[in-house]
Design a protein around this motif. Structure first.
Motif, PDB file in Angstrom:
ATOM      1  N   ASP A 142       1.021  -1.253   0.012  1.00  0.00           N
ATOM      2  CA  ASP A 142      -0.026   0.009   0.101  1.00  0.00           C
ATOM      3  C   ASP A 142       0.844   1.322  -0.015  1.00  0.00           C
ATOM      4  O   ASP A 142       0.692   2.259  -0.596  1.00  0.00           O
ATOM      5  N   ILE A 143       1.788   1.277   0.740  1.00  0.00           N
ATOM      6  CA  ILE A 143       3.015   2.388   0.862  1.00  0.00           C
ATOM      7  C   ILE A 143       3.589   2.773  -0.366  1.00  0.00           C
ATOM      8  O   ILE A 143       3.468   3.643  -0.951  1.00  0.00           O
ATOM      9  N   LEU A 144       3.967   1.599  -1.112  1.00  0.00           N
ATOM     10  CA  LEU A 144       4.673   1.648  -2.316  1.00  0.00           C
ATOM     11  C   LEU A 144       3.692   2.178  -3.519  1.00  0.00           C
ATOM     12  O   LEU A 144       4.050   2.793  -4.443  1.00  0.00           O
ATOM     13  N   GLU A 145       2.473   1.907  -3.327  1.00  0.00           N
ATOM     14  CA  GLU A 145       1.341   2.131  -4.444  1.00  0.00           C
ATOM     15  C   GLU A 145       1.259   3.702  -4.368  1.00  0.00           C
ATOM     16  O   GLU A 145       1.089   4.526  -5.176  1.00  0.00           O
ATOM     17  N   VAL A 146       1.098   4.186  -2.987  1.00  0.00           N
ATOM     18  CA  VAL A 146       0.841   5.366  -2.631  1.00  0.00           C
ATOM     19  C   VAL A 146       2.045   6.264  -3.373  1.00  0.00           C
ATOM     20  O   VAL A 146       1.823   7.259  -3.910  1.00  0.00           O
ATOM     21  N   GLU A 147       3.239   5.761  -3.010  1.00  0.00           N
ATOM     22  CA  GLU A 147       4.382   6.357  -3.485  1.00  0.00           C
ATOM     23  C   GLU A 147       4.583   6.609  -5.156  1.00  0.00           C
ATOM     24  O   GLU A 147       4.680   7.425  -5.876  1.00  0.00           O
ATOM     25  N   ARG A 148       4.027   5.568  -5.742  1.00  0.00           N
ATOM     26  CA  ARG A 148       4.137   5.345  -7.113  1.00  0.00           C
ATOM     27  C   ARG A 148       3.126   6.307  -7.946  1.00  0.00           C
ATOM     28  O   ARG A 148       3.551   6.998  -8.743  1.00  0.00           O
ATOM     29  N   ARG A 149       1.997   6.586  -7.039  1.00  0.00           N
ATOM     30  CA  ARG A 149       1.098   7.257  -7.616  1.00  0.00           C
ATOM     31  C   ARG A 149       1.400   8.812  -7.486  1.00  0.00           C
ATOM     32  O   ARG A 149       1.365   9.694  -8.282  1.00  0.00           O
ATOM     33  N   ARG A 150       2.096   8.884  -6.392  1.00  0.00           N
ATOM     34  CA  ARG A 150       2.443  10.373  -6.092  1.00  0.00           C
ATOM     35  C   ARG A 150       3.784  10.660  -7.133  1.00  0.00           C
ATOM     36  O   ARG A 150       3.694  11.834  -7.987  1.00  0.00           O
ATOM     37  N   GLN A 151       4.557   9.888  -7.389  1.00  0.00           N
ATOM     38  CA  GLN A 151       5.646  10.048  -8.408  1.00  0.00           C
ATOM     39  C   GLN A 151       4.895  10.325  -9.972  1.00  0.00           C
ATOM     40  O   GLN A 151       5.281  11.241 -10.648  1.00  0.00           O
ATOM     41  N   GLN A 152       3.861   9.381 -10.204  1.00  0.00           N
ATOM     42  CA  GLN A 152       3.354   9.834 -11.627  1.00  0.00           C
ATOM     43  C   GLN A 152       2.734  11.053 -11.687  1.00  0.00           C
ATOM     44  O   GLN A 152       2.771  11.614 -12.633  1.00  0.00           O
ATOM     45  N   LEU A 153       1.975  11.375 -10.582  1.00  0.00           N
ATOM     46  CA  LEU A 153       1.299  12.944 -10.605  1.00  0.00           C
ATOM     47  C   LEU A 153       2.463  13.731 -10.974  1.00  0.00           C
ATOM     48  O   LEU A 153       2.088  15.016 -11.426  1.00  0.00           O
ATOM     49  N   GLU A 154       3.758  13.900 -10.158  1.00  0.00           N
ATOM     50  CA  GLU A 154       4.638  14.719 -10.225  1.00  0.00           C
ATOM     51  C   GLU A 154       5.153  14.651 -11.616  1.00  0.00           C
ATOM     52  O   GLU A 154       5.635  15.892 -12.203  1.00  0.00           O
ATOM     53  N   LEU A 155       5.380  13.493 -12.189  1.00  0.00           N
ATOM     54  CA  LEU A 155       5.923  13.361 -13.570  1.00  0.00           C
ATOM     55  C   LEU A 155       5.136  14.013 -14.628  1.00  0.00           C
ATOM     56  O   LEU A 155       5.531  14.469 -15.560  1.00  0.00           O
ATOM     57  N   THR A 156       3.655  13.842 -14.492  1.00  0.00           N
ATOM     58  CA  THR A 156       2.726  14.170 -15.565  1.00  0.00           C
ATOM     59  C   THR A 156       2.010  15.349 -15.430  1.00  0.00           C
ATOM     60  O   THR A 156       1.234  15.615 -16.098  1.00  0.00           O
ATOM     61  N   GLY A 157       2.263  16.086 -14.257  1.00  0.00           N
ATOM     62  CA  GLY A 157       1.747  17.208 -13.892  1.00  0.00           C
ATOM     63  C   GLY A 157       0.092  17.267 -13.627  1.00  0.00           C
ATOM     64  O   GLY A 157      -0.581  17.881 -13.871  1.00  0.00           O
ATOM     65  N   GLY A 158      -0.314  16.067 -12.903  1.00  0.00           N
ATOM     66  CA  GLY A 158      -1.435  15.931 -12.522  1.00  0.00           C
ATOM     67  C   GLY A 158      -2.298  15.038 -13.141  1.00  0.00           C
ATOM     68  O   GLY A 158      -3.468  14.822 -12.923  1.00  0.00           O
ATOM     69  N   THR A 159      -1.950  14.327 -14.403  1.00  0.00           N
ATOM     70  CA  THR A 159      -2.485  13.680 -15.435  1.00  0.00           C
ATOM     71  C   THR A 159      -1.942  12.098 -15.235  1.00  0.00           C
ATOM     72  O   THR A 159      -0.719  11.859 -15.335  1.00  0.00           O
ATOM     73  N   PHE A 160      -3.064  11.337 -15.126  1.00  0.00           N
ATOM     74  CA  PHE A 160      -2.520   9.816 -15.013  1.00  0.00           C
ATOM     75  C   PHE A 160      -2.371   9.193 -16.404  1.00  0.00           C
ATOM     76  O   PHE A 160      -2.984   9.644 -17.244  1.00  0.00           O
ATOM     77  N   PHE A 161      -1.281   8.396 -16.429  1.00  0.00           N
ATOM     78  CA  PHE A 161      -0.834   7.617 -17.639  1.00  0.00           C
ATOM     79  C   PHE A 161      -0.732   6.195 -17.386  1.00  0.00           C
ATOM     80  O   PHE A 161      -0.566   5.834 -16.160  1.00  0.00           O
ATOM     81  N   ASP A 162      -0.831   5.347 -18.311  1.00  0.00           N
ATOM     82  CA  ASP A 162      -0.230   3.961 -18.019  1.00  0.00           C
ATOM     83  C   ASP A 162       1.060   3.697 -17.730  1.00  0.00           C
ATOM     84  O   ASP A 162       1.948   4.774 -18.329  1.00  0.00           O
ATOM     85  N   ASP A 163       1.507   2.832 -17.229  1.00  0.00           N
ATOM     86  CA  ASP A 163       3.105   2.724 -16.942  1.00  0.00           C
ATOM     87  C   ASP A 163       3.846   2.747 -18.194  1.00  0.00           C
ATOM     88  O   ASP A 163       4.913   3.181 -18.289  1.00  0.00           O
ATOM     89  N   ASP A 164       3.206   2.188 -19.133  1.00  0.00           N
ATOM     90  CA  ASP A 164       4.078   2.010 -20.506  1.00  0.00           C
ATOM     91  C   ASP A 164       4.155   3.390 -21.081  1.00  0.00           C
ATOM     92  O   ASP A 164       5.391   3.637 -21.606  1.00  0.00           O
ATOM     93  N   ASP A 165       3.203   4.292 -20.884  1.00  0.00           N
ATOM     94  CA  ASP A 165       3.230   5.490 -21.473  1.00  0.00           C
ATOM     95  C   ASP A 165       4.316   6.156 -20.574  1.00  0.00           C
ATOM     96  O   ASP A 165       4.966   7.326 -21.339  1.00  0.00           O
TER      97      ASP A 165
END
Length: 287
Positions: A142-165
């Protein structure tokens, strides 16, 4: 000379290094800076493993030479006060007679301590992560999933993408891609990273021992050569067993730290328990 050489071997093999870093006490080893074998290439790093190997070899050869002397000229066998390290239990101190068995066992235990010390930091990091999950009453996943989503938001500027994208189009901007990918992977897969370090350090210790063993002449008449090969093999066996033990321990943690796997194991245990209760009820009814 015999007592001096063997005595120093036991003292150095059982001693704790004053150069041990943040990982706490540990044996004299090549790693003097950061708890890794790579430290030997850095400023202030130096190789201890070859020195310990030669010291053990000299002690064994002196035992062999002593066995060739006439009984009347053989001095009393010295007794050394040796501290035994047995994992997490308290160290025990015993008087040990200088023999081939005691030197071989002490050298093997020295290698075991080196492996545990080199792996200590990465295991401690995983333990801290598990303690954090326990304090928050959740799973490590759960902690790792939360951190993964936070990194995704920081990377995409608040937009979710698939991991492949993310790994394809947006790699190279830090976070989950580029130079930040390695750090992100280590954080996302701490159990895999821990096992990789454990097995890697074990291999780095076993490989020189295997090369040393294979370089020793295979002559049955040369007793000291046979003794050296046996010492190398015992150390390699200890390292193999210890690395497997640590890897299995981390693998067990992985199942406990994953929400899906842990829930599945709990459901299976509940079903088995209920099945056993039903069978006992049926047996009681038949009786």
């Amino acid at each position: 000379a015999f007592e001096f050489m063997t005595g120093n071997f036991f003292k150095l093999a059982e001693a704790d290094s004053v150069c041990s870093d943040n990982s706490g006490s540990g044996p004299f080893d090549d790693s003097t800076n950061n708890g890794s074998a790579e430290a030997e290439n850095e400023e202030g790093g130096f190789k201890i493993q070859p020195c310990m190997a030669r010291l053990a070899e000299l002690a064994l050869r002196m035992i062999h030479i002593k066995s060739l002397l006439p009984p009347s000229s053989i001095p009393p066998t010295p007794i050394h006060h040796v501290r035994h390290h047995d994992g997490d239990s308290e160290d025990e101190e015993n008087d040990v007679e200088v023999t081939f068995t005691s030197i071989s066992h002490t050298y093997a235990q020295y290698q075991r301590r080196c492996l545990r010390t080199r792996s200590k930091q990465v295991i401690s990091n995983l333990v801290d992560l598990r303690r954090l999950a326990q304090s928050q009453k959740c799973f490590v996943s759960d902690i790792l999933e939360v951190e993964r989503r936070r990194q995704q938001l920081e990377l995409t500027g608040g937009t979710f993408f698939d991991d492949d994208d993310i790994n394809g189009e947006h790699g190279g901007h830090g976070g989950l891609g580029g130079d930040g990918a390695d750090a992100g992977t280590q954080r996302e897969q701490p159990h895999a990273q821990t096992i990789t370090v454990i097995l890697g350090e074990a291999s780095s210790l076993i490989q020189p021992l295997a090369a040393w063993r294979d370089a020793i002449p295979h002559d049955a008449e040369i007793t000291d050569c046979s003794m050296l090969r046996k010492m190398c093999q015992e150390a390699m066996d200890i390292l193999d067993l210890e690395s497997q033990s640590l890897a299995v321990m981390v693998g067990t943690w992985f199942g406990q730290d994953q929400r899906g796997i842990s829930a599945l194991e709990h459901d299976n245990h509940s079903e088995n328990t209920q099945e056993n209760v039903d069978l006992l009820s049926m047996e009681a009814a038949l009786e």
